[in-house]
Write a protein that holds these residues in place. Sequence first.
Motif, PDB file in Angstrom:
ATOM      1  N   SER A  42      -0.628   7.643  -3.845  1.00  0.00           N
ATOM      2  CA  SER A  42      -1.490   7.335  -2.633  1.00  0.00           C
ATOM      3  C   SER A  42      -2.691   6.887  -2.869  1.00  0.00           C
ATOM      4  O   SER A  42      -3.327   7.303  -3.643  1.00  0.00           O
ATOM      5  CB  SER A  42      -1.298   8.819  -1.950  1.00  0.00           C
ATOM      6  OG  SER A  42      -1.970   8.856  -0.596  1.00  0.00           O
ATOM      7  N   GLY A  43      -2.893   5.697  -1.836  1.00  0.00           N
ATOM      8  CA  GLY A  43      -4.058   5.036  -2.095  1.00  0.00           C
ATOM      9  C   GLY A  43      -4.109   4.092  -2.856  1.00  0.00           C
ATOM     10  O   GLY A  43      -4.945   3.082  -2.721  1.00  0.00           O
ATOM     11  N   ASN A 100      -2.099   0.355  -4.444  1.00  0.00           N
ATOM     12  CA  ASN A 100      -1.133  -0.995  -4.080  1.00  0.00           C
ATOM     13  C   ASN A 100      -0.126  -1.121  -5.136  1.00  0.00           C
ATOM     14  O   ASN A 100      -0.497  -1.189  -6.302  1.00  0.00           O
ATOM     15  CB  ASN A 100      -2.078  -2.136  -3.759  1.00  0.00           C
ATOM     16  CG  ASN A 100      -2.733  -1.858  -2.490  1.00  0.00           C
ATOM     17  OD1 ASN A 100      -2.585  -0.971  -1.583  1.00  0.00           O
ATOM     18  ND2 ASN A 100      -3.677  -2.858  -1.923  1.00  0.00           N
ATOM     19  N   PRO A 148       0.727  -1.115   0.213  1.00  0.00           N
ATOM     20  CA  PRO A 148       0.145   0.276  -0.162  1.00  0.00           C
ATOM     21  C   PRO A 148       1.040   1.138  -0.326  1.00  0.00           C
ATOM     22  O   PRO A 148       1.891   1.401   0.863  1.00  0.00           O
ATOM     23  CB  PRO A 148      -0.871  -0.158   1.439  1.00  0.00           C
ATOM     24  CG  PRO A 148      -0.591  -1.617   1.869  1.00  0.00           C
ATOM     25  CD  PRO A 148       0.570  -2.064   1.122  1.00  0.00           C
ATOM     26  N   VAL A 149       0.456   2.305  -0.809  1.00  0.00           N
ATOM     27  CA  VAL A 149       1.045   3.456  -0.806  1.00  0.00           C
ATOM     28  C   VAL A 149       0.276   4.271   0.009  1.00  0.00           C
ATOM     29  O   VAL A 149      -0.868   4.713  -0.195  1.00  0.00           O
ATOM     30  CB  VAL A 149       1.201   4.157  -2.318  1.00  0.00           C
ATOM     31  CG1 VAL A 149       2.064   5.448  -2.428  1.00  0.00           C
ATOM     32  CG2 VAL A 149       1.860   2.959  -3.372  1.00  0.00           C
ATOM     33  N   ILE A 150       1.047   5.255   0.969  1.00  0.00           N
ATOM     34  CA  ILE A 150       0.339   6.026   1.789  1.00  0.00           C
ATOM     35  C   ILE A 150       0.640   7.435   1.577  1.00  0.00           C
ATOM     36  O   ILE A 150       0.254   8.440   2.229  1.00  0.00           O
ATOM     37  CB  ILE A 150       0.940   5.581   3.200  1.00  0.00           C
ATOM     38  CG1 ILE A 150       2.144   5.880   3.400  1.00  0.00           C
ATOM     39  CG2 ILE A 150       0.250   4.337   3.591  1.00  0.00           C
ATOM     40  CD1 ILE A 150       2.612   5.571   4.729  1.00  0.00           C
ATOM     41  N   GLY A 151       1.479   7.866   0.382  1.00  0.00           N
ATOM     42  CA  GLY A 151       1.656   9.366   0.167  1.00  0.00           C
ATOM     43  C   GLY A 151       2.429   9.081  -1.409  1.00  0.00           C
ATOM     44  O   GLY A 151       2.695   8.453  -1.929  1.00  0.00           O
TER      45      GLY A 151
END
Length: 349
Positions: free
Chosen positions: A109-110, A112, A102-105
Amino acid sequence: MKRSFVLVAMAFLLIGSFAFGEKAVLIDFSNLEPDIVADENGKPTVNSRTVMDFSKISSIPFDDTQKALMRTSLVLPDWEVQLNSSARIVANMQRSVVKSAPVIGGPFSGKNVMGVRIVFPTAPVNANARIMPPFDIPAFEPMADIDENGQVVEGSQKVNTYRFRKNGDDPAGFGVLDNVGTLKSVSLTTYGYNYPHAVYVLLKDNDGVERRFYMGTLNFDGWKNLIWNNPHYVNDIRNREIKIYPLYPRGLPYAKLSGLLVTRDAAHDGGDFVAYFKQIDVIYDKAVAQTERDIADEDLWGIVTEKEQYRQSLEMRRFGAQQVNRFIEKSNLAQEEGFSSVVTPAEGQ
């Protein structure tokens, strides 16, 4: 509608054509999230667009529960890391895996992306690792409706539309691009951690020939587009070597992803390596120009369709047999974690 296929060039790298070029997404790893076939916890385990059922080609009878386990897809945890002989130590093989990250930034972002951990040997030896899909991506698997159990809905197969290719308004391909002539550029969107290791994109053409494209090193921090530009690409048509091929029944040439390759030089430190990959884009010349013809050749002879069906059958047998064998081997694994003590201490001890 009557169409013909004017094939003016099929060389994968060096020879060009008069057809217009195109930019397309070969594969977007963010599109490979599971959405069907829930496990005991209700969590999806299979990607419906890329699911393949290997139980159909097995000569050994299985029950319905076993057959359900033999459906696989391009979900990221099912991808494999294959180490070369210099790095193939049991501990390294067990810890070298692919995960959905998962990419958080940042710009993605949001979403995978593909996360890869590779454990290279610490000894000063050259080593490499192939990041491979769980099966050889089939070029001719027809588009079809898939139910929640991962099975193809009977009678839903669509003619001349394929599941692993970009079709119509699809946001991205799923590993296969058709009508590929000369490659102009290849782009790999990746996240680096200042590792000096090199990365290659591996592509296979319609003749089964695999070529690797050097994208550069991962010696940077953050997101970056690594780009390979064809040094032999000729923009001026007048300077190109043009070859004319018979119009029918030559099939459409294609290119498909066969994996990624990460290489570690003996002079660099070994041990754990981590990287993330978002997608692969390709700019290429079209190999075939379509024009109106007076006779619908394929409707009359069906030569191309027959060849494609035969090739699809071969692909299914080849990677399907491997998947069945792996399932059988997995079912034979020891289930006990360890020994339990059979000695009871004497009273008073």
